[in-house]
Design a protein around this motif. Sequence first.
Motif, PDB file in Angstrom:
ATOM      1  N   ILE A 182       0.819  -1.221   0.000  1.00  0.00           N
ATOM      2  CA  ILE A 182       0.000   0.000   0.000  1.00  0.00           C
ATOM      3  C   ILE A 182       0.852   1.270   0.000  1.00  0.00           C
ATOM      4  CG2 ILE A 182      -0.263   0.293   2.490  1.00  0.00           C
ATOM      5  CD1 ILE A 182      -3.240   0.920   1.982  1.00  0.00           C
ATOM      6  N   GLN A 240      -1.076   3.471  -2.374  1.00  0.00           N
ATOM      7  CA  GLN A 240      -1.943   4.429  -1.677  1.00  0.00           C
ATOM      8  C   GLN A 240      -2.350   5.606  -2.552  1.00  0.00           C
ATOM      9  OE1 GLN A 240       0.113   6.250   1.554  1.00  0.00           O
ATOM     10  NE2 GLN A 240      -1.736   7.093   2.482  1.00  0.00           N
ATOM     11  N   TRP A 263      -5.021   4.554  -5.006  1.00  0.00           N
ATOM     12  CA  TRP A 263      -6.334   4.362  -4.377  1.00  0.00           C
ATOM     13  C   TRP A 263      -6.950   5.703  -3.973  1.00  0.00           C
ATOM     14  CZ3 TRP A 263      -5.169  -0.560  -0.889  1.00  0.00           C
ATOM     15  CH2 TRP A 263      -5.070  -1.669  -1.740  1.00  0.00           C
ATOM     16  N   HIS A 318      -8.650   6.793  -6.741  1.00  0.00           N
ATOM     17  CA  HIS A 318      -9.607   5.794  -7.222  1.00  0.00           C
ATOM     18  C   HIS A 318      -9.166   5.153  -8.534  1.00  0.00           C
ATOM     19  CE1 HIS A 318     -12.435   8.299  -4.523  1.00  0.00           C
ATOM     20  NE2 HIS A 318     -11.759   7.412  -3.833  1.00  0.00           N
ATOM     21  N   ILE A 319      -7.884   4.802  -8.557  1.00  0.00           N
ATOM     22  CA  ILE A 319      -7.258   4.059  -9.650  1.00  0.00           C
ATOM     23  C   ILE A 319      -6.646   2.821  -9.000  1.00  0.00           C
ATOM     24  CG2 ILE A 319      -5.395   4.112 -11.377  1.00  0.00           C
ATOM     25  CD1 ILE A 319      -5.499   7.175 -11.262  1.00  0.00           C
ATOM     26  N   ASP A 320      -6.530   1.739  -9.741  1.00  0.00           N
ATOM     27  CA  ASP A 320      -5.815   0.565  -9.221  1.00  0.00           C
ATOM     28  C   ASP A 320      -5.069  -0.091 -10.366  1.00  0.00           C
ATOM     29  OD1 ASP A 320      -5.097  -1.356  -7.220  1.00  0.00           O
ATOM     30  OD2 ASP A 320      -6.545  -2.747  -8.096  1.00  0.00           O
ATOM     31  N   LYS A 367      -3.866  -3.708 -11.735  1.00  0.00           N
ATOM     32  CA  LYS A 367      -4.335  -5.068 -11.456  1.00  0.00           C
ATOM     33  C   LYS A 367      -3.170  -6.049 -11.475  1.00  0.00           C
ATOM     34  CE  LYS A 367      -8.474  -3.674 -10.941  1.00  0.00           C
ATOM     35  NZ  LYS A 367      -8.932  -3.566  -9.545  1.00  0.00           N
ATOM     36  N   LYS A 414      -0.740  -6.913  -2.775  1.00  0.00           N
ATOM     37  CA  LYS A 414      -1.747  -6.676  -1.750  1.00  0.00           C
ATOM     38  C   LYS A 414      -2.293  -7.974  -1.181  1.00  0.00           C
ATOM     39  CE  LYS A 414      -5.757  -5.744  -4.764  1.00  0.00           C
ATOM     40  NZ  LYS A 414      -5.225  -6.342  -6.014  1.00  0.00           N
TER      41      LYS A 414
END
Lengths: 578, 578
Positions: free
Chosen positions: A437, A441, A444, A447-449, A451, A473
């Motif tokens: 994270i 962090q 997030w 609001h993006i990730d 994969k 994660k």
Amino acid sequence: MSDASIDLYIQPSADPHLSEYVADRFKARQFLSGFKGSAGTLVVTAKKAALFTDGRYFIQAERELKGSSITLMKMDMAGYPTLEEWILEELNNEGSIGYDGRLIAASEESKLHRCLKSKNYSYITSQDLAESAWDSRPDYPLTKVFVHPLAYTGQTASDKISTLRHTLNKQNATAYIMSSLNDIAWLFNIRANDVAHTPVAYAYAIITATSAQLFIKKQQLDANVTEILYRNQVDILPYDNFYSYLSQLKDEAILLDPDKVNALMVSSTSTNNMHIHCSDPVFHMKARLSETEENNLRQAQIKDGAAMVKLLHWFDNNVASGELTEADVELKAAHFRSQQSLFIETSFKSIPAHGSNAAMMHYSTPENNSPKIPAKSLFLLDSGGQYMDGTTDITRTFTAGPLTEEEIRDFTLVLIAHIRLNRVHFLQGVTGTNLDIIARQIMWENHIDYKCGTGHSVGYLLGVHEGPARIKKEHTDVVLAPGMVLTNEPGIYKEGKHGIRTENTVIVKEAASNETGTYLNFDVISYCPIDTRCIDKSLMRNEEIEWLNTYHKEVFEKLSPLLDTDEVGWLQNATKAI
Amino acid sequence: MSDASIDLYIQPSADPHLSEYVADRFKARQFLSGFKGSAGTLVVTAKKAALFTDGRYFIQAERELKGSSITLMKMDMAGYPTLEEWILEELNNEGSIGYDGRLIAASEESKLHRCLKSKNYSYITSQDLAESAWDSRPDYPLTKVFVHPLAYTGQTASDKISTLRHTLNKQNATAYIMSSLNDIAWLFNIRANDVAHTPVAYAYAIITATSAQLFIKKQQLDANVTEILYRNQVDILPYDNFYSYLSQLKDEAILLDPDKVNALMVSSTSTNNMHIHCSDPVFHMKARLSETEENNLRQAQIKDGAAMVKLLHWFDNNVASGELTEADVELKAAHFRSQQSLFIETSFKSIPAHGSNAAMMHYSTPENNSPKIPAKSLFLLDSGGQYMDGTTDITRTFTAGPLTEEEIRDFTLVLIAHIRLNRVHFLQGVTGTNLDIIARQIMWENHIDYKCGTGHSVGYLLGVHEGPARIKKEHTDVVLAPGMVLTNEPGIYKEGKHGIRTENTVIVKEAASNETGTYLNFDVISYCPIDTRCIDKSLMRNEEIEWLNTYHKEVFEKLSPLLDTDEVGWLQNATKAI
């Protein structure tokens, strides 16, 4: 399938050694499905076929499966079944499930059986159905084995085996069975070229208190290698005799890692022996570099950085023409690496990707008709080398021309994530799950990730993606320890727009020790400028800007002696403080 | 022990329900060892005794064991054996190990047996040796059970049981056995006062497709409670009949959580039934508050905050005298809470600790001769209340007089850790293990660590430390989900110097949802000023200062209507922007 009375057949990506990258002979899943990614499982019934793959490959798989009747199953995404759920759905209450027991880890087989145990399924595990479907299947590769000399390993095979025997002894094991090509290559200090990009030979091994048996095709060994193996008290047996030898073992307490040996190895030894399940000791032994290995790797990284700078300099001078192709960049990168001393081969199939192509995390450019690079947007190059003195893996994303605001913002977010992870201090005892994270962090928050994981271990003249340690994660129980080599590679991937990744390799170091514990941190060992033309400095914290400037100073100092005058000039500009 | 032919006896802290806080009757480990902490295991042989406890209690245990012949074993610290290693060392190759099978979780028993299986030990698990050693052992508490009304629960017991039955059905279970007092209280909407601070009744339960059986001492039920339970189709059976009833179960598929039921419950049902191991469904059901519960809890938190402000105002006006004792503060806090509507009792034994006393994470002040508070250094108060509309848990550390630079710096580091965790956004699917470092990072950067988790779930008019979710660096597989209530409580504890903790309660909320996933964050629901006199603002980032100012604004708005004029004036000053 109907000849073999199989209702549902599972075709994994693996070879019998559960390698990530496999010889062409074992690319049956690719042959049957057309999907070229390195990870994925094909499942076929009389009426349906589905391919299960993970987030790294969603975009690629969608493209490569188009027009086939195979349904893409996106793993870990809401709305998609797991492999087991799909099987339960398709087979209902009974049926026979087929797979080749050599191509599935013992632990995966246990999980499969456990998940399906409520139903009345039978299992046919000795059938390699791809064999009959695949007329022109390639044979085993038979490349020459060479010895990895003591100057690079710091330890003889016999010393490593002796350390391993202490571990076996502690676990009350009398035998240890190995199928991981990387582990075998490391333990015996041998390398070959059986698998592209990973310098290993197809082999199995059995270690006992008094013997070290290497099962390998004898054609691959010359007199010198044979002699050195004998000197290290290694017995050489034919590769093809391994399973029959295994099934004759009796009254042994066999140490094995169910994640690292295939299901057939377990079933072949399950009747007359005891099994001691244990996380693979060699996997962990080789994860922490010795001083010799570390010193060598640092040299390899400097050479690799110099090759990267030559490439970036060349790219900057030529991209404006609009005539360069992605394949040109791949070739040129390989060329500059090949000019470095002790270079052997590239450490994986490079990813040279322009603009939206880079949104496919594991994109590879077509050899023919590779796309031309327009002089705009970003270009991502993920590449690395196998050198006698170590393995490298580095990604840079750099400007091919004017950028959008979104590209600059996303590039900066990725850089911030990268720097934060590089700067973290952590208590000895934690895993990569704790650290993930730190990079993620800022994604997030926006609001993006991405994969995929944030980092993986890198082998030493071995697999470029290796365990045991990962920064991700999801749960891992591998504790980070000094000497481990990991990548730091957060990214942003926006389908149809762009893909950005900044990847360095780091080595775990002790930072401090006091009455509250021992604290570790990362020492970066990749040297290559990060494109400052893509950065929005206003998004960065002061300490992050400072990190970048200090890093760039070191890059210049380490690499400039290996470059020509033009390149030094380019590097001076590229590493200017922001 | 020698009468019972036991070579080594294990005395855990638990009661048969594996409660964290237990009735006095079950404080046998405390009685035998003198150590008063809530967690710890005593192990005794003919010659030696050792107490195993965790980092929260090292300082306290050292003090309380002084002069005894019991050796303190610091769990998870280098140089100390695990419980199992200690047993192996003391017993050598054979011997008999005794413990009361009701006081150990089934999973712990399995682990114990697994770790010791290489030796030839026998187990005597039906002996409660404390019984004979403890002349004046307290009897079972027999407090009155009361119903938790629908206005506070939002769901009848019968509705909850019906939801539970769906889960059992999905798992192909025909019966579910429960011993957790908190789970039973929640499921049946009943409360009592059998255990100090946790409003539960000693009870067991068995749920099947057609019956819900509650094993409880009938003296505790009045006609009204009995009537409501009957209306919810609950059968009431005698508490003491539970194990004999269990051992008569036959042909059931029993769902149980080996971490939540004791070893005797498993062995009593192991012969004629099937066991389905599963993470306790009620434990998870009750973790996510319903809308009714959340709305109630928010009210309880505001009342609790008002009580805290009254306390802090009173403290500020009185501490300069040097005559206040720690016990005065504890009493006064309880007094202010007791004046709030729907208050039942304090939710745990408060920790009122001055200066270096606060370095003991679970310090409690002596009732007699509680130390006077000098007008200097920091004062820590960890306290909370049980209200009909919810449970609170809050810690503030505040100034008792002039502070050292180190105190101010450490206070600020703790505050920064606290704010960072409060501000984090995270992808749905992750656990508290992923988040822990968000708070801890600034500690590790400064080579400091706190030897405890960062947060725990809080029950709803139930246990103040409850699972399932935790924020901690160790692995947990409990995924954070909207509606979960957690504490955020990083700290710094320096033996002989000071202890600092800033603790709020937060509730998990959905922050955003897009094609990359659903993102969650924390909504803080504790309202009480954080002492701005202890802050070195220069260490904080702008966004952290902003968070604090916004929080303080909200605190003032929520609490001022519940305070008198003097207190409002004090609060206005305490919540001024920094």
